[in-house]
Design a protein around this motif. Structure first.
Motif, short mmCIF file in Angstrom:
data_model
loop_
_atom_site.label_atom_id
_atom_site.label_comp_id
_atom_site.label_asym_id
_atom_site.label_seq_id
_atom_site.Cartn_x
_atom_site.Cartn_y
_atom_site.Cartn_z
N ILE A 270 -7.36 38.47 10.30
CA ILE A 270 -7.95 39.80 10.18
C ILE A 270 -6.96 40.76 9.53
O ILE A 270 -7.31 41.52 8.61
CB ILE A 270 -8.37 40.34 11.56
CG1 ILE A 270 -9.54 39.53 12.12
CG2 ILE A 270 -8.76 41.81 11.47
CD1 ILE A 270 -9.87 39.86 13.57
N GLY A 271 -5.71 40.75 9.99
CA GLY A 271 -4.72 41.69 9.49
C GLY A 271 -4.47 41.53 8.00
O GLY A 271 -4.48 42.51 7.25
N GLY A 272 -4.23 40.29 7.55
CA GLY A 272 -4.00 40.07 6.14
C GLY A 272 -5.19 40.44 5.28
O GLY A 272 -5.04 41.00 4.19
N PHE A 273 -6.39 40.14 5.78
CA PHE A 273 -7.63 40.43 5.07
C PHE A 273 -7.83 41.94 4.92
O PHE A 273 -8.06 42.45 3.81
CB PHE A 273 -8.79 39.79 5.83
CG PHE A 273 -10.15 40.02 5.25
CD1 PHE A 273 -10.65 39.17 4.26
CD2 PHE A 273 -10.96 41.04 5.70
CE1 PHE A 273 -11.92 39.36 3.74
CE2 PHE A 273 -12.23 41.24 5.19
CZ PHE A 273 -12.71 40.39 4.20
N SER A 390 -6.38 27.02 14.86
CA SER A 390 -5.92 28.19 14.10
C SER A 390 -6.87 28.51 12.95
O SER A 390 -7.14 29.68 12.68
CB SER A 390 -4.50 27.94 13.58
OG SER A 390 -4.47 26.89 12.64
N ARG A 391 -7.40 27.47 12.28
CA ARG A 391 -8.33 27.70 11.18
C ARG A 391 -9.64 28.30 11.68
O ARG A 391 -10.19 29.24 11.08
CB ARG A 391 -8.63 26.39 10.47
CG ARG A 391 -7.42 25.63 9.96
CD ARG A 391 -6.91 26.18 8.67
NE ARG A 391 -5.83 25.34 8.14
CZ ARG A 391 -5.34 25.45 6.93
NH1 ARG A 391 -5.80 26.38 6.11
NH2 ARG A 391 -4.36 24.67 6.52
N VAL A 392 -10.15 27.76 12.78
CA VAL A 392 -11.42 28.26 13.33
C VAL A 392 -11.25 29.69 13.84
O VAL A 392 -12.15 30.53 13.69
CB VAL A 392 -11.93 27.33 14.44
CG1 VAL A 392 -13.11 27.95 15.17
CG2 VAL A 392 -12.32 25.97 13.86
N ALA A 393 -10.10 29.97 14.43
CA ALA A 393 -9.84 31.34 14.91
C ALA A 393 -9.85 32.32 13.75
O ALA A 393 -10.42 33.42 13.85
CB ALA A 393 -8.49 31.39 15.63
N GLY A 394 -9.23 31.92 12.62
CA GLY A 394 -9.26 32.78 11.44
C GLY A 394 -10.66 32.96 10.91
O GLY A 394 -11.05 34.06 10.48
N LEU A 395 -11.44 31.89 10.94
CA LEU A 395 -12.83 31.93 10.50
C LEU A 395 -13.64 32.95 11.30
O LEU A 395 -14.33 33.81 10.74
CB LEU A 395 -13.43 30.53 10.65
CG LEU A 395 -14.94 30.35 10.72
CD1 LEU A 395 -15.54 30.60 9.36
CD2 LEU A 395 -15.29 28.95 11.21
N ILE A 396 -13.53 32.89 12.61
CA ILE A 396 -14.29 33.81 13.48
C ILE A 396 -13.77 35.24 13.32
O ILE A 396 -14.54 36.21 13.32
CB ILE A 396 -14.22 33.34 14.94
CG1 ILE A 396 -14.93 31.98 15.08
CG2 ILE A 396 -14.86 34.36 15.87
CD1 ILE A 396 -14.75 31.34 16.43
N GLY A 397 -12.44 35.37 13.18
CA GLY A 397 -11.87 36.71 12.99
C GLY A 397 -12.41 37.40 11.75
O GLY A 397 -12.80 38.58 11.81
#
Length: 466
Positions: A270-273, A390-397
């Motif tokens: 989320i932060g980087g995005f 970690s990938r799925v967490a980024g996906l949901i974020g």
């Protein structure tokens, strides 16, 4: 073999780090606004995160070299599809297919290292592989920013072709020996349930702003996805060779560490995005300058991550995993002072530096706690599961961004997302503080026990961690 493994993973990590910088330019040319930007990121993460465990099994069944070659060819072909995309829908589809190919690259490249190096050379090779992926994370945004500002966003996908061609040439010239395992079964039902279980809720979260929560176009995918996720967990409990061995989560540090991973990596995505989008679309920064804003994070990680890892080895990972995310979250809270016009040095730089220090204190201890909690025989699947989490967490974020921001990114929406990112990081620290356990210290020698000689002590192997 080492260069093959590094180059194969390099393109996957490069593509993951370069995309955020190009999103505003993609949206301007192809349309779609924030929804399109979310889908360009999440279409890749859905297939990558849900299929990375399947790719590991395919690597064992068909051979590391076969799967790696297929992944490289697929990644090259789908990169060209992305570069030539005439519409946003075409780009999203190409990104999903690119995620399938990307899932074949990382486990196969690591397996290639483990099958060609032994003991100390293997540890050194993995360290060099990690350094190569770190270079991809650092170079990606900068290279993407320069390309977007000079020749256009399509070239961020076109640059994948060269390293892929070199890697395929090395595979052909070196004639790498393939390794296959007998008795391996692919959990295809688990893979299908996992993909559908992730895609349904993510679709609902991203598209709810367009259709509303009461629309059948939102409720039906959401319900189907939740049912598929429940079916996936039930299936993994009963499968003979499960895609996700749920027994691993009976180990306390493994389970707690992966929960912390979910909070921390959702926040990182989320932060980087949101920072890169805000700086370009609201603050008016060019793509290259927006990419440079987060460069201190990479530099601080290179300087401090190894040191924090050594300290965690001596004192245990628990409090590093607790205070590291809390510091990182404090960095994002400092960014709430951001106003228009943006002054990077006074409004963003202090928070970014504090975040970088906190992140450096978190990553190595987090990895050590998770992989140190399982046996050496389970280290491979343990690492793959943590990678998938970690990938799925980024996906949901990323899917949650539209829900929090609203239809269009503005200063207030940026403040809300910064606050959400901080909360997620702090929650990761709280989970670690409460749940992670350091290994017990070895008891001191009693006075009546014989003290070993100096020569005996010198021959002992030092084991890090109390």
């Amino acid at each position: 073999m080492l260069w093959i493994a590094i180059l194969a993973s390099f393109v996957s990590f490069l593509d993951g780090s370069v995309i955020n910088v190009a999103l505003p330019a993609i949206s301007r040319e192809l349309g779609g606004g924030l929804t399109t930007q979310q889908w360009v990121v999440d279409a890749y993460l859905i297939t990558l995160g849900s299929l990375i465990l399947v790719a590991g099994s395919l690597s064992d069944l068909l051979g590391r070299v076969v799967v790696l070659r297929a992944g490289l060819i697929g990644f090259g072909a789908t990169s060209v599809m992305c570069a030539l995309a005439p519409t946003a829908d075409w780009l999203v589809l190409a990104r999903a297919l690119q995620g399938v190919a990307g899932a074949l690259l990382v486990p196969s490249s690591l397996a290639l290292i483990t099958s060609n190096f032994d003991e100390a050379p293997r540890a050194k090779a993995i360290g060099q592989w990690t350094a190569g992926t770190t270079v991809a994370f650092i170079a990606g945004p900068l290279l993407g920013g320069v390309l977007v500002d000079s020749v256009g966003w399509r070239w961020i996908f076109g640059i994948n072709v060269l390293p892929i061609a070199v890697t395929l040439y090395l595979l052909a010239v070196l004639r790498a020996k393939d390794v296959r395992k007998k008795g391996v079964r692919i959990d295809y039902p688990g893979a299908v349930l996992c993909v559908l279980g992730l895609a349904g809720p993510v679709y609902a979260l991203i598209e709810q702003g367009n259709y509303g929560w009461g629309s059948p176009l939102i409720l039906m995918p959401l319900a189907l996805g939740i049912l598929c996720l429940a079916g996936f967990i039930w299936h993994e409990r009963t499968a003979h060779q499960p895609l996700l061995p749920l027994s691993l989560f009976s180990v306390r540090n493994f389970a707690v560490g992966n929960v912390a991973t979910a909070f921390v990596y959702a926040a990182l995505s989320i932060g980087g995005f949101i920072i890169v989008l805000f700086l370009q679309q609201v603050a008016g920064f060019p793509a290259t300058m927006a990419a440079l804003v987060l460069l201190p994070v990479s530099i601080v990680n290179i300087l401090l991550a190894s040191w924090f890892g050594s300290l965690a080895g001596r004192f245990g990972p628990r409090w590093f995993m607790a205070f590291g995310p809390a510091l990182a979250g404090g960095g994002y809270l400092l960014m709430l002072a951001t106003e228009i016009p943006v002054n990077y040095w006074t409004q963003l730089m202090p928070g970014i530096l504090l975040f970088a220090v906190g992140l450096s204190a978190t990553v190595a201890p987090l990895t050590a706690a998770i992989l140190g909690s399982v046996s050496e025989q389970q280290a491979g699947i343990g690492s793959a599961v943590n990678n998938a989490v970690s990938r799925v967490a980024g996906l949901i974020g990323i899917a949650l961004v539209g829900l929090v921001v609203g239809g269009e990114l503005e200063l207030d929406g940026f403040h809300r997302m910064v606050a959400v990112t901080a909360v997620l990081l702090i929650l990761g620290g709280i989970v670690s503080a409460v749940g992670i356990q350091n290994r017990p210290k070895r008891p001191a020698l009693r006075a009546t026990q014989k003290v070993p000689s100096q020569s005996t002590r010198s021959r002992r192997i030092f084991k890090p961690g109390p």
